[in-house]
Motif scaffolding. Structure first.
Motif, PDB file in Angstrom:
ATOM      1  N   HIS A 108       3.408   2.149   0.788  1.00  0.00           N
ATOM      2  CA  HIS A 108       2.188   1.322  -0.094  1.00  0.00           C
ATOM      3  C   HIS A 108       2.209  -0.052   0.722  1.00  0.00           C
ATOM      4  O   HIS A 108       1.759  -0.735   1.826  1.00  0.00           O
ATOM      5  N   ILE A 109       4.271  -0.039   1.613  1.00  0.00           N
ATOM      6  CA  ILE A 109       3.648  -2.101   1.729  1.00  0.00           C
ATOM      7  C   ILE A 109       3.290  -1.897   3.191  1.00  0.00           C
ATOM      8  O   ILE A 109       3.284  -2.620   3.382  1.00  0.00           O
ATOM      9  N   GLY A 158       5.114   6.341  -7.954  1.00  0.00           N
ATOM     10  CA  GLY A 158       5.757   6.684  -8.521  1.00  0.00           C
ATOM     11  C   GLY A 158       7.729   7.286  -7.613  1.00  0.00           C
ATOM     12  O   GLY A 158       8.240   7.737  -8.524  1.00  0.00           O
ATOM     13  N   THR A 159       7.640   7.054  -6.949  1.00  0.00           N
ATOM     14  CA  THR A 159       8.508   7.603  -5.510  1.00  0.00           C
ATOM     15  C   THR A 159       8.619   6.320  -4.694  1.00  0.00           C
ATOM     16  O   THR A 159       8.040   5.799  -4.148  1.00  0.00           O
ATOM     17  N   ASP A 213      10.316  22.222  -3.632  1.00  0.00           N
ATOM     18  CA  ASP A 213      10.685  21.057  -5.593  1.00  0.00           C
ATOM     19  C   ASP A 213      11.679  19.993  -5.104  1.00  0.00           C
ATOM     20  O   ASP A 213      11.880  19.328  -5.860  1.00  0.00           O
ATOM     21  N   ALA A 214      11.600  19.257  -3.733  1.00  0.00           N
ATOM     22  CA  ALA A 214      12.823  18.656  -3.742  1.00  0.00           C
ATOM     23  C   ALA A 214      11.604  17.596  -2.504  1.00  0.00           C
ATOM     24  O   ALA A 214      12.200  16.739  -2.542  1.00  0.00           O
ATOM     25  N   ASP A 215      10.337  17.130  -2.474  1.00  0.00           N
ATOM     26  CA  ASP A 215       9.625  16.601  -1.971  1.00  0.00           C
ATOM     27  C   ASP A 215      10.408  14.904  -2.246  1.00  0.00           C
ATOM     28  O   ASP A 215       9.837  14.914  -3.721  1.00  0.00           O
TER      29      ASP A 215
END
Length: 265
Positions: free
Chosen positions: A156-157, A148-149, A206-208
């Motif tokens: 994942h690539i 999702g980010t 909260d900025a991950d």
């Protein structure tokens, strides 16, 4: 890490170990300890591509030495360790090899502090193997295959494509398996409830850029008491985002849950 971590103790002694997992993989590990043997130890489990050689990991380790001796190590496929990374599946055997060696050395209370992939491993290890006195999950995923980010799509690539694995091997000293999980292990959110009765602390920024806060709340909601949740304002991802203030808070949390005793000479 932008802030220096204060640790008002003498320079620790350093002992290097070569461990072997239950499935035959060699693990490169280093124990930082005080001169007087203690009964309490903390294990740091790095995130993917992380290493105990990192100054960030070393600073966190030294910052936690007042709690207990600290074992750092490289997961399989990373740097000096053998084998290939499975990105969070078989790595529970790596953590168990470290914890087992600490028990052999006489430590009776062992806490696991994991970051990102290492956080998922720490939760799964505690739920499956048991034997840890406390678990800390920092910047951990609640579920597998999250994309999702942008950061996770790129990751994942890196692990899913031949050229990505070649890049990781050459430039990050990380060797990743080309085999898919079979079977797929339980997700952290599915197994977090089994960490109890050991206390679980879930820490997330909260900025991950990799995993949103919803991953932390999913793990926390699934866990049983005793448990705590810290959402850190403006904190990024994993080891590199850990500040001196956060290390001090972790030190206090662990110190309240782990006994502080020296072993008789």
């Amino acid at each position: 890490m932008s802030d220096a971590i204060d640790h008002p103790i003498a320079q620790p002694q350093e002992n290097r170990f070569w461990l072997t997992t239950s499935d035959g993989v060699g693990i490169d590990a280093v124990l930082l300890r005080r001169a007087q043997p203690r009964t309490t130890a903390v294990v740091l489990a790095n995130g993917f591509i992380g290493t105990y050689r990192s100054p960030h990991t070393r600073a966190i380790a030294e910052g936690l030495l007042s709690v207990g001796d600290v074992m750092t190590f490289d997961f399989r496929g990373h740097h000096g360790s053998g084998g290939r990374s499975t990105v969070g599946n078989a790595e529970i055997h790596d953590l168990e090899a470290v914890v087992s060696r600490l028990r052999e050395l006489g430590y009776t209370h062992i806490a696991a502090v994991g970051f990102s992939m290492g956080a998922a491993v720490a939760i799964r290890h505690a739920a499956i193997y048991g034997g840890t006195s406390a678990v800390v999950s920092v910047s951990g995923p609640s579920r597998w295959h999250y994309q999702g980010t942008r950061a996770m799509r790129l990751l994942h690539i890196g692990i899913g494509k031949t050229f990505g694995r070649a890049f990781l091997k050459r430039f990050r000293k990380v060797r990743v398996t080309d085999q898919r999980w079979n079977p797929t292990p339980a997700e952290p959110r599915e197994i977090a409830g089994e960490v109890a009765p050991a206390p679980l602390l879930v820490v997330h920024g909260d900025a991950d850029a990799y995993f949103p806060v919803s991953h932390a709340t999913a793990i926390y909601d699934a866990a049983r008491e005793p448990k705590d949740l810290w959402i850190i304002p403006e904190m990024g991802h994993a080891e590199r985002a850990v500040s001196s203030d956060l290390v001090a808070r972790l030190r206090e949390w662990l110190g309240e849950r782990l006994p502080q005793r020296e072993r008789p000479a």
